[in-house]
Design an enzyme around this catalytic site. Sequence first.
Site, PDB file in Angstrom:
ATOM      1  CD1 TRP A 181       9.127   0.254  -8.502  1.00  0.00           C
ATOM      2  CD2 TRP A 181       8.259   1.600 -10.071  1.00  0.00           C
ATOM      3  NE1 TRP A 181       8.012  -0.363  -9.026  1.00  0.00           N
ATOM      4  CE2 TRP A 181       7.461   0.440  -9.986  1.00  0.00           C
ATOM      5  CE3 TRP A 181       7.905   2.588 -10.997  1.00  0.00           C
ATOM      6  CZ2 TRP A 181       6.334   0.237 -10.790  1.00  0.00           C
ATOM      7  CZ3 TRP A 181       6.792   2.394 -11.802  1.00  0.00           C
ATOM      8  CH2 TRP A 181       6.010   1.231 -11.689  1.00  0.00           C
ATOM      9  CD  GLU A 222       8.806   2.796  -5.135  1.00  0.00           C
ATOM     10  OE1 GLU A 222       9.267   3.581  -5.993  1.00  0.00           O
ATOM     11  OE2 GLU A 222       7.653   2.879  -4.689  1.00  0.00           O
ATOM     12  CE  LYS A 224       3.550  -1.846  -8.008  1.00  0.00           C
ATOM     13  NZ  LYS A 224       3.151  -0.777  -8.901  1.00  0.00           N
ATOM     14  CG  ASP A 255       4.937   2.811  -2.441  1.00  0.00           C
ATOM     15  OD1 ASP A 255       3.894   2.471  -1.854  1.00  0.00           O
ATOM     16  OD2 ASP A 255       4.945   3.606  -3.399  1.00  0.00           O
ATOM     17  CG  HIS A 258       5.175  -0.857  -3.785  1.00  0.00           C
ATOM     18  ND1 HIS A 258       6.216  -0.371  -4.523  1.00  0.00           N
ATOM     19  CD2 HIS A 258       4.074  -0.205  -4.229  1.00  0.00           C
ATOM     20  CE1 HIS A 258       5.771   0.546  -5.377  1.00  0.00           C
ATOM     21  NE2 HIS A 258       4.470   0.665  -5.207  1.00  0.00           N
ATOM     22  CG  HIS A 282       7.699   6.313  -2.646  1.00  0.00           C
ATOM     23  ND1 HIS A 282       7.626   5.869  -3.948  1.00  0.00           N
ATOM     24  CD2 HIS A 282       8.614   7.311  -2.641  1.00  0.00           C
ATOM     25  CE1 HIS A 282       8.476   6.575  -4.683  1.00  0.00           C
ATOM     26  NE2 HIS A 282       9.088   7.450  -3.913  1.00  0.00           N
ATOM     27  CG  ASP A 290       0.651   0.104  -5.354  1.00  0.00           C
ATOM     28  OD1 ASP A 290       0.708   0.933  -4.447  1.00  0.00           O
ATOM     29  OD2 ASP A 290       1.377   0.137  -6.371  1.00  0.00           O
ATOM     30  CG  ASP A 292      -0.140   4.664  -5.690  1.00  0.00           C
ATOM     31  OD1 ASP A 292       0.718   4.966  -4.858  1.00  0.00           O
ATOM     32  OD2 ASP A 292       0.026   3.772  -6.545  1.00  0.00           O
ATOM     33  CG  ASP A 322       4.331   7.118  -5.093  1.00  0.00           C
ATOM     34  OD1 ASP A 322       3.712   7.711  -5.992  1.00  0.00           O
ATOM     35  OD2 ASP A 322       4.818   5.980  -5.246  1.00  0.00           O
TER      36      ASP A 322
HETATM   37  C1  RNT Z   1       4.860   2.549  -8.481  1.00  0.00           C
HETATM   38  C2  RNT Z   1       5.824   3.164  -7.518  1.00  0.00           C
HETATM   39  C3  RNT Z   1       6.505   4.401  -8.015  1.00  0.00           C
HETATM   40  C4  RNT Z   1       5.580   5.355  -8.743  1.00  0.00           C
HETATM   41  C5  RNT Z   1       6.148   6.712  -9.016  1.00  0.00           C
HETATM   42  C6  RNT Z   1       5.355   7.442 -10.043  1.00  0.00           C
HETATM   43  O1  RNT Z   1       4.124   1.545  -7.941  1.00  0.00           O
HETATM   44  O2  RNT Z   1       5.188   3.416  -6.312  1.00  0.00           O
HETATM   45  O3  RNT Z   1       7.152   5.016  -6.955  1.00  0.00           O
HETATM   46  O4  RNT Z   1       4.388   5.521  -8.030  1.00  0.00           O
HETATM   47  O5  RNT Z   1       7.461   6.619  -9.312  1.00  0.00           O
HETATM   48 ZN    ZN Z   2       6.307   4.494  -4.841  1.00  0.00          ZN
END
Ligand code: RNT
Ligand code: ZN
Length: 413
Positions: A181, A222, A224, A255, A258, A282, A290, A292, A322
């Site tokens: 990523w 990955e 985004k 993810d 994303h 993820h 986003d 997290d 994640d």
């Molecule tokens: C970032 C991505 C990525 C990170 C990690 C730390 O938006 O989700 O996967 O969160 O690699």
């Molecule tokens: Zn991620």
Amino acid sequence: MNRFEKAKKIYADLGVDVEEALEALKNTCIAVHCWQGDDVVGFDSRESLSGGIQTTGNYPGRATTPEELMADYDKAFSLIPGKKKLNLHASYAIFEEGEKVGRDRLEPRHFQKWVEFAKERKVGIDFNPTFFSHPMVKNNLTLSSPDDTVRRYWIDHGKACLKIAEYFADETGVPCVMNIWIPDGYKDVPADRLGPRKRFRESLDEILATPYDPKKVYVTLESKVFGIGLESYTVGSAEFCLSYSDHKKITPLMDNGHYHPTEAVSDKISSLLLFNEKIALHVTRAVRWDSDHVVILDDETREIAKEIVRNRALDRVFIATDYFDASINRIFAWVTGVRSVQKALLAALLQPNERLAALQEEGNFTEVMYWFEELKLAPLGDIWNEFLRREGLEENYYNAIRKYEKEVLEKRK
Ligand code: RNT
Ligand code: ZN
């Protein structure tokens, strides 16, 4: 009859085999991300977090050394049932006293301590090159940079990581998922959208030209939609990453933080399963952006789990967590997020999935909705508690974490 037996009977009457569900859950591996333990800081450059991602909060007790992170990982692992894997970032390399090695020069030996840790716990390791929080990220660009020196540095990092990933697979005997990523993007409307994507493509080609065994290392990519300070344009967009993965026959990674806020990853899983042998996820929780946040047992997590289970894809989906919350006890965050993924999987395993699909085929949408709503109140908790009991765990994990907080975390400087 105890609560478990009663619950088992209720599910049996619905046509669900509880023992089969428990067995499937037990064998489903979750890759637990190391970066919840230290707010994504790592041990190499210790630069502040960049790349458009953000931790918020300053709850005391953050792990600041490999020893602390490993101890916290152990505590979390001891409270998470089922099969687990470590998920490391390259920034968690462990150097000798006084040693300083650039990310472009990382070697397997810098992860030897992690391999020992994994072997002692009989778990595999997944891996991520770290393309952020580093002085060689220039103008928020890495693999797509127009600057040859910058691009070369990060290509070499990717190549070095592939070797390390293969080393993990060799040492642990478990295939390693290596996820790429990059944060690359622009804050404002770009003058050229194609150029950066073309360079990203060429950089990836170069990284993947490194010889590696695809049976040992699964390279994932990955995508985004945007990052903080990178709101207008992301080089590794969904279309780029899906097309590239397909073109190179690597594994796409989604993810669920994303995508645009009304898009759901749960709806995308079936399409990707139709065209890919393996896919990767993820699992996170995006609150308005986003963000997290820690995964909880919410609708989308449950829907994602349903898509994996009812498409019989438990062995085709690499599931990783994640998220990074620095505002609450970090071990609690770890355990709660992973347990939530497992609870969602269990809920999905405890549905009469074939029967529901048959009702849909018959066009009986009324009964489909009836069961969906009734199943929400089925005794999932009693089966979950039995799962914990069989794994040697108690229902209450809060007390154990509180004790660790008092005895270990609060003593940290
Ligand atoms: C970032 C991505 C990525 C990170 C990690 C730390 O938006 O989700 O996967 O969160 O690699
Ligand atoms: Zn991620």
